[in-house]
Scaffold this motif. Structure first.
Motif, PDB file in Angstrom:
ATOM      1  N   ARG A 192       0.937  -1.189   0.088  1.00 10.23           N
ATOM      2  CA  ARG A 192      -0.046   0.058   0.271  1.00 10.23           C
ATOM      3  C   ARG A 192       1.096   1.156  -0.109  1.00 10.23           C
ATOM      4  N   ASP A 193       1.984   1.329   0.868  1.00  7.75           N
ATOM      5  CA  ASP A 193       2.782   2.325   0.739  1.00  7.75           C
ATOM      6  C   ASP A 193       3.363   2.538  -0.365  1.00  7.75           C
ATOM      7  N   HIS A 194       3.837   1.450  -1.092  1.00  2.00           N
ATOM      8  CA  HIS A 194       4.334   1.489  -2.485  1.00  2.00           C
ATOM      9  C   HIS A 194       3.443   2.145  -3.313  1.00  2.00           C
ATOM     10  N   VAL A 195       2.366   1.777  -3.518  1.00  2.00           N
ATOM     11  CA  VAL A 195       1.302   2.153  -4.278  1.00  2.00           C
ATOM     12  C   VAL A 195       0.890   3.610  -4.104  1.00  2.00           C
ATOM     13  N   PRO A 249       2.762   6.913  -8.806  1.00  2.00           N
ATOM     14  CA  PRO A 249       1.298   6.876  -9.412  1.00  2.00           C
ATOM     15  C   PRO A 249       1.435   5.675 -10.393  1.00  2.00           C
ATOM     16  N   ALA A 250       2.761   5.204 -11.091  1.00  2.00           N
ATOM     17  CA  ALA A 250       2.503   4.018 -12.063  1.00  2.00           C
ATOM     18  C   ALA A 250       2.218   2.949 -11.211  1.00  2.00           C
ATOM     19  N   ALA A 251       2.610   2.644  -9.993  1.00  2.00           N
ATOM     20  CA  ALA A 251       2.280   1.479  -9.185  1.00  2.00           C
ATOM     21  C   ALA A 251       0.791   1.569  -9.014  1.00  2.00           C
ATOM     22  N   MET A 252       0.383   2.635  -8.764  1.00  2.00           N
ATOM     23  CA  MET A 252      -1.067   2.772  -8.415  1.00  2.00           C
ATOM     24  C   MET A 252      -1.913   2.363  -9.594  1.00  2.00           C
ATOM     25  N   LEU A 253      -1.514   2.928 -10.803  1.00  2.00           N
ATOM     26  CA  LEU A 253      -2.115   2.691 -12.089  1.00  2.00           C
ATOM     27  C   LEU A 253      -2.056   0.984 -12.268  1.00  2.00           C
ATOM     28  N   GLU A 254      -0.994   0.261 -12.226  1.00  2.00           N
ATOM     29  CA  GLU A 254      -0.754  -1.123 -12.295  1.00  2.00           C
ATOM     30  C   GLU A 254      -1.550  -1.780 -11.200  1.00  2.00           C
ATOM     31  N   TYR A 255      -2.025  -1.369 -10.060  1.00  2.00           N
ATOM     32  CA  TYR A 255      -2.619  -1.968  -9.142  1.00  2.00           C
ATOM     33  C   TYR A 255      -4.013  -1.978  -9.428  1.00  2.00           C
ATOM     34  N   ASP A 256      -4.286  -0.867 -10.174  1.00  2.00           N
ATOM     35  CA  ASP A 256      -5.726  -0.928 -10.637  1.00  2.00           C
ATOM     36  C   ASP A 256      -6.050  -1.733 -11.726  1.00  2.00           C
TER      37      ASP A 256
END
Lengths: 206, 192
Positions: free
Chosen positions: A27-30, A34-41
């Protein structure tokens, strides 16, 4: 974090299999990148497709499901019953074979013991017969011999009886006197059945 | 059902308790059947395979290593049965028929699964059908991972154990398969 590892971690997270600590790190990483957030989504969206597959209950009526379940239970009961029967039969067979082997072992032991006893009896009987035969033979031999123990003295006594006709020689009192030597010389000249004439018996006494 | 409860239940099953066997069927039948049905696309065959799975459990329970997870062991039996069956099916295709209770008409299982239940309020039937078709296009092993996860309700960790491959491999397969599923769904939406 490598891209593929990150995707896998996201997949574990959306599937609810990530531990608390790892989840916190993810969660911290995401939230940081922002790129990680996109990948997570993206991963979350993909996983939602899987969850869109309808559950079994919504595709089949409850009665059919229950009927099939009952059929499985029924066949399972029969299989369990059959297995128990087989297990019982196997156990009985095992007991039968075990008891048979014990019985045959006991029988073999009895036969061996009886055999040993019979052989021992036979040997003892044989030994007794041999001893009896020896004793009989000895008794017979002794009864047929003209002389037994102290043969020289008896021989003298017999010879004296032949010689004098009534004078009994007392060996103990007169064995060392000179007169008796003459007597022996005279006795040697007398023939006795089973002895040679002139064979000196005085030598035995001397 | 937690591991300790499963251990107790299995001990009772081994003792020949029929009630325990019933509880075991209640606990696992639906997951097994859901997976088998979606894997074989044939209700009767799925039913037979699940039944056979439980019969194998009766035969092999003595040999079950309690260090293994029971779910994984159970699904491994089913997966092997499905694999054996699909091999023989290649040689001799089987098609079962289902009687539609409303019309009384006979229809193949494939059509039956497409028709679904009219009372389903959650899913749009066309989307679901498209999803099934997309699943069909996946390689068998990838499809298996997704079905085990969804219908078998197995965590990826257990699927990895069951399929004797690393967790990373299973996750990569799932990720790839879900990606394909999504693409197929999007393409079919665009076509419409």
């Amino acid at each position: 974090m490598k891209s593929n590892k990150f995707s896998q971690a996201c997949l574990l997270d959306v599937s609810g299999e990530l531990g608390t600590e790892a989840r916190g790190i993810l969660r911290d990483h995401v939230e940081t990148y922002p790129a990680a957030m996109l990948e997570y989504d993206q991963v979350l969206l993909r996983f939602k497709h899987l969850n869109a597959l309808p559950p079994l209950e919504s595709q089949m009526d409850q009665v059919s499901l229950e009927r099939m379940k009952q059929q499985v239970k029924q066949s399972l009961h029969e299989a369990v019953h059959q297995q128990q029967k087989t297990a019982r039969w196997r156990m009985m067979r095992r007991w039968f074979y075990r008891s048979m082997s014990i019985a045959s072992g006991v029988a073999a032991a009895v036969v061996i013991m009886a055999g040993i006893y019979i052989v021992r009896q036979h040997i003892q009987a044989h030994q007794a017969r041999v001893m009896d035969a020896e004793n009989t033979f000895q008794e017979m031999a002794e009864s047929h011999l003209p002389y037994q123990a102290n043969t020289p003295i008896r021989l003298i006594r017999t010879r004296i009886e032949h010689f004098g006709g009534g004078n009994v020689f007392d060996a103990e009192s007169g064995a060392g006197s000179a007169g008796i030597m003459h007597l022996f010389n005279a006795l040697d000249k007398i023939a006795i059945p089973g002895t040679e004439v002139g064979e000196s018996q005085a030598d035995n006494i001397q | 059902m937690d591991a300790q409860a499963v251990t107790v239940l299995l001990a009772q099953c081994q003792a020949g308790d029929k009630g325990a066997w019933d509880a075991l069927v209640d606990a696992y039948w639906q997951r097994l059947y859901g997976f088998a049905w979606r894997s074989t696309k044939n209700r009767d065959l799925a039913h037979d395979l699940v039944q056979e799975t439980f019969l194998r459990v009766v035969q092999k329970l003595e040999r079950y290593d309690h260090r293994d997870k029971f779910d994984a062991w159970l699904f491994r039996i089913l997966v092997n049965l499905i694999r054996d069956q699909s091999r023989s099916r290649v040689r001799r295709p089987v098609r079962s028929t289902v009687v539609d209770s409303s019309t009384g008409a006979e229809m193949t299982d494939d059509i039956a699964s497409r028709t679904g239940q009219p009372s389903d309020p959650v899913h749009h039937q066309e989307d679901v059908q498209r999803l099934y078709e997309a699943l069909e296009q996946l390689p068998e092993i990838d499809r298996q991972v997704l079905l085990l996860r969804h219908y078998g309700e197995m965590p990826f960790k257990d699927i990895a154990k069951m399929l004797h491959c690393p967790l990373g491999t299973v996750l990569a397969r799932a990720h790839r398969a879900l990606g394909k599923l999504r693409i197929t769904m999007e393409v079919s939406h665009e076509v419409e």
